[in-house]
Design a protein around this motif. Sequence first.
Motif, PDB file in Angstrom:
ATOM      1  N   SER A  54      51.731  43.886  37.375  1.00 28.67           N
ATOM      2  CA  SER A  54      52.885  44.587  37.263  1.00 28.67           C
ATOM      3  C   SER A  54      53.067  45.609  36.044  1.00 28.67           C
ATOM      4  O   SER A  54      52.159  45.405  34.205  1.00 28.67           O
ATOM      5  CB  SER A  54      53.878  43.420  36.806  1.00 28.67           C
ATOM      6  N   THR A  55      53.247  46.028  36.016  1.00 30.05           N
ATOM      7  CA  THR A  55      53.677  47.922  35.514  1.00 30.05           C
ATOM      8  C   THR A  55      54.856  47.812  35.879  1.00 30.05           C
ATOM      9  O   THR A  55      55.530  48.116  36.737  1.00 30.05           O
ATOM     10  CB  THR A  55      52.568  48.422  35.688  1.00 30.05           C
ATOM     11  N   PRO A  56      55.668  48.558  34.129  1.00 30.18           N
ATOM     12  CA  PRO A  56      55.100  48.176  32.970  1.00 30.18           C
ATOM     13  C   PRO A  56      55.014  46.765  32.393  1.00 30.18           C
ATOM     14  O   PRO A  56      56.360  46.355  33.759  1.00 30.18           O
ATOM     15  CB  PRO A  56      56.809  49.052  32.630  1.00 30.18           C
TER      16      PRO A  56
ATOM     17  N   TYR B 225      47.786  42.518  33.415  1.00 31.12           N
ATOM     18  CA  TYR B 225      47.387  41.998  34.776  1.00 31.12           C
ATOM     19  C   TYR B 225      46.848  40.365  34.547  1.00 31.12           C
ATOM     20  O   TYR B 225      46.779  39.576  33.283  1.00 31.12           O
ATOM     21  CB  TYR B 225      45.607  42.089  34.580  1.00 31.12           C
ATOM     22  N   SER B 226      47.304  39.551  35.802  1.00 32.89           N
ATOM     23  CA  SER B 226      47.608  37.774  35.470  1.00 32.89           C
ATOM     24  C   SER B 226      46.022  37.640  35.961  1.00 32.89           C
ATOM     25  O   SER B 226      45.805  37.556  37.814  1.00 32.89           O
ATOM     26  CB  SER B 226      48.253  36.935  36.109  1.00 32.89           C
ATOM     27  N   ASN B 227      44.704  37.745  36.038  1.00 34.89           N
ATOM     28  CA  ASN B 227      44.124  37.601  36.556  1.00 34.89           C
ATOM     29  C   ASN B 227      43.408  36.155  37.161  1.00 34.89           C
ATOM     30  O   ASN B 227      43.521  34.695  36.542  1.00 34.89           O
ATOM     31  CB  ASN B 227      42.431  37.945  36.017  1.00 34.89           C
ATOM     32  N   SER B 228      42.850  36.090  38.155  1.00 35.48           N
ATOM     33  CA  SER B 228      43.184  34.297  38.748  1.00 35.48           C
ATOM     34  C   SER B 228      41.898  33.806  38.497  1.00 35.48           C
ATOM     35  O   SER B 228      41.771  33.077  38.938  1.00 35.48           O
ATOM     36  CB  SER B 228      41.396  35.087  40.547  1.00 35.48           C
ATOM     37  N   ASN B 229      40.802  34.131  37.369  1.00 37.53           N
ATOM     38  CA  ASN B 229      40.219  33.497  36.176  1.00 37.53           C
ATOM     39  C   ASN B 229      41.082  32.549  34.810  1.00 37.53           C
ATOM     40  O   ASN B 229      40.032  32.160  34.757  1.00 37.53           O
ATOM     41  CB  ASN B 229      38.925  33.587  36.328  1.00 37.53           C
TER      42      ASN B 229
END
Length: 69
Positions: free
Chosen positions: A13-15, A28-32
């Motif tokens: 998401s940004t901002p 960033y919310s990463n898949s890991n």
Amino acid sequence: MPRGTNSQGNNYSTPGGTNSNTGGSYHYSNSNGSYYYANDNGSTYYNSGSGHSSYTSSGGRTSSSSGKK
């Protein structure tokens, strides 16, 4: 607020920085399970999702911690 999923399956998401809802910040919310914030003031924060985190201030100073939570 632009949101989406990139080709690696990571949500963004940004901002979306921790200190602002405007400007060039993003999150960033990463898949890991890890996540990353970049803030308007130039600072960044990364958390591995398994106990390691790293913060870099706008002045370039880095601090990190590790270990299971």
